[in-house]
Scaffold this motif. Structure first.
Motif, PDB file in Angstrom:
ATOM      1  N   SER A   1      38.734  45.855  21.180  1.00 55.76           N
ATOM      2  CA  SER A   1      38.868  47.285  21.459  1.00 55.76           C
ATOM      3  C   SER A   1      37.985  47.698  22.640  1.00 55.76           C
ATOM      4  N   ALA A   2      36.741  47.223  22.668  1.00 59.17           N
ATOM      5  CA  ALA A   2      35.823  47.547  23.757  1.00 59.17           C
ATOM      6  C   ALA A   2      36.337  46.983  25.079  1.00 59.17           C
ATOM      7  N   GLN A   3      36.880  45.757  25.070  1.00 61.48           N
ATOM      8  CA  GLN A   3      37.422  45.159  26.298  1.00 61.48           C
ATOM      9  C   GLN A   3      38.608  45.967  26.811  1.00 61.48           C
ATOM     10  N   ARG A   4      39.476  46.398  25.895  1.00 60.81           N
ATOM     11  CA  ARG A   4      40.645  47.187  26.267  1.00 60.81           C
ATOM     12  C   ARG A   4      40.218  48.516  26.908  1.00 60.81           C
ATOM     13  N   GLU A   5      39.232  49.186  26.304  1.00 59.25           N
ATOM     14  CA  GLU A   5      38.746  50.458  26.843  1.00 59.25           C
ATOM     15  C   GLU A   5      38.107  50.280  28.216  1.00 59.25           C
ATOM     16  N   GLU A   6      37.304  49.228  28.390  1.00 61.80           N
ATOM     17  CA  GLU A   6      36.666  48.981  29.692  1.00 61.80           C
ATOM     18  C   GLU A   6      37.713  48.675  30.757  1.00 61.80           C
ATOM     19  N   ARG A   7      38.724  47.901  30.378  1.00 56.01           N
ATOM     20  CA  ARG A   7      39.789  47.550  31.318  1.00 56.01           C
ATOM     21  C   ARG A   7      40.550  48.798  31.746  1.00 56.01           C
ATOM     22  N   GLU A   8      40.879  49.654  30.797  1.00 55.67           N
ATOM     23  CA  GLU A   8      41.590  50.893  31.113  1.00 55.67           C
ATOM     24  C   GLU A   8      40.737  51.791  32.015  1.00 55.67           C
TER      25      GLU A   8
ATOM     26  N   THR B   1      41.699  52.949  35.838  1.00 57.66           N
ATOM     27  CA  THR B   1      41.690  54.364  36.222  1.00 57.66           C
ATOM     28  C   THR B   1      40.881  54.556  37.499  1.00 57.66           C
ATOM     29  N   LYS B   2      39.721  53.910  37.581  1.00 57.19           N
ATOM     30  CA  LYS B   2      38.888  54.013  38.786  1.00 57.19           C
ATOM     31  C   LYS B   2      39.605  53.421  39.992  1.00 57.19           C
ATOM     32  N   ILE B   3      40.244  52.272  39.788  1.00 55.69           N
ATOM     33  CA  ILE B   3      40.947  51.603  40.889  1.00 55.69           C
ATOM     34  C   ILE B   3      42.088  52.473  41.398  1.00 55.69           C
ATOM     35  N   ARG B   4      42.871  53.033  40.473  1.00 61.24           N
ATOM     36  CA  ARG B   4      43.984  53.901  40.885  1.00 61.24           C
ATOM     37  C   ARG B   4      43.473  55.108  41.666  1.00 61.24           C
ATOM     38  N   ALA B   5      42.358  55.686  41.209  1.00 62.26           N
ATOM     39  CA  ALA B   5      41.793  56.846  41.905  1.00 62.26           C
ATOM     40  C   ALA B   5      41.345  56.467  43.317  1.00 62.26           C
ATOM     41  N   LEU B   6      40.694  55.315  43.458  1.00 65.72           N
ATOM     42  CA  LEU B   6      40.261  54.869  44.788  1.00 65.72           C
ATOM     43  C   LEU B   6      41.455  54.562  45.688  1.00 65.72           C
ATOM     44  N   MET B   7      42.490  53.947  45.121  1.00 61.24           N
ATOM     45  CA  MET B   7      43.678  53.642  45.919  1.00 61.24           C
ATOM     46  C   MET B   7      44.333  54.921  46.423  1.00 61.24           C
ATOM     47  N   THR B   8      44.388  55.932  45.566  1.00 62.29           N
ATOM     48  CA  THR B   8      44.961  57.221  45.972  1.00 62.29           C
ATOM     49  C   THR B   8      44.091  57.874  47.034  1.00 62.29           C
TER      50      THR B   8
END
Length: 109
Positions: A21-28, A32-39
């Motif tokens: 669960s912790a790995q899934r949350e960190e990955r998400e 989210t950060k990557i998508r924001a930077l790409m935008t």
């Protein structure tokens, strides 16, 4: 007090669920950060795949090979040429050591 094997296995299963669960949350969160930077920077997945330092990685168009490079220097006696790239050919090196100047071999456009 000693825990039984069943209790320890149950604890391990619960911990493994927490880890997943912790790995899934960190990955998400990372996505989210990557998508924001790409935008923010106008990046595409192709930009991420490009090697650093290339035109595509710098946001430009990919460079294309132009084929052969025109010679810039010619030995008038033998007709041998050199593009000015890479190591100097032996004929040019020996001529320069003999006192000639590089400009003496330049091909006039």
């Amino acid at each position: 007090m000693s825990a039984t094997l069943q209790e320890l296995l149950a604890q391990r299963a619960a911990i493994e669920k927490q880890i997943a669960s912790a790995q899934r949350e960190e990955r998400e969160g990372a996505l989210t950060k990557i998508r924001a930077l790409m935008t923010e920077y106008g990046l595409t997945p192709a930009d991420l795949a490009a090697k650093p330092g290339t035109a595509r990685a710098a946001g430009g168009t990919p460079s294309r090979s132009t084929g052969k490079v025109a010679p810039k220097f010619r030995n008038a006696a033998t007709g041998e040429t050199w593009t000015g790239r890479g190591l100097q050919p032996k004929w040019l090196k020996s001529a320069l050591e003999g006192g000639a100047k590089l400009e003496d071999f330049a091909i006039q456009a």
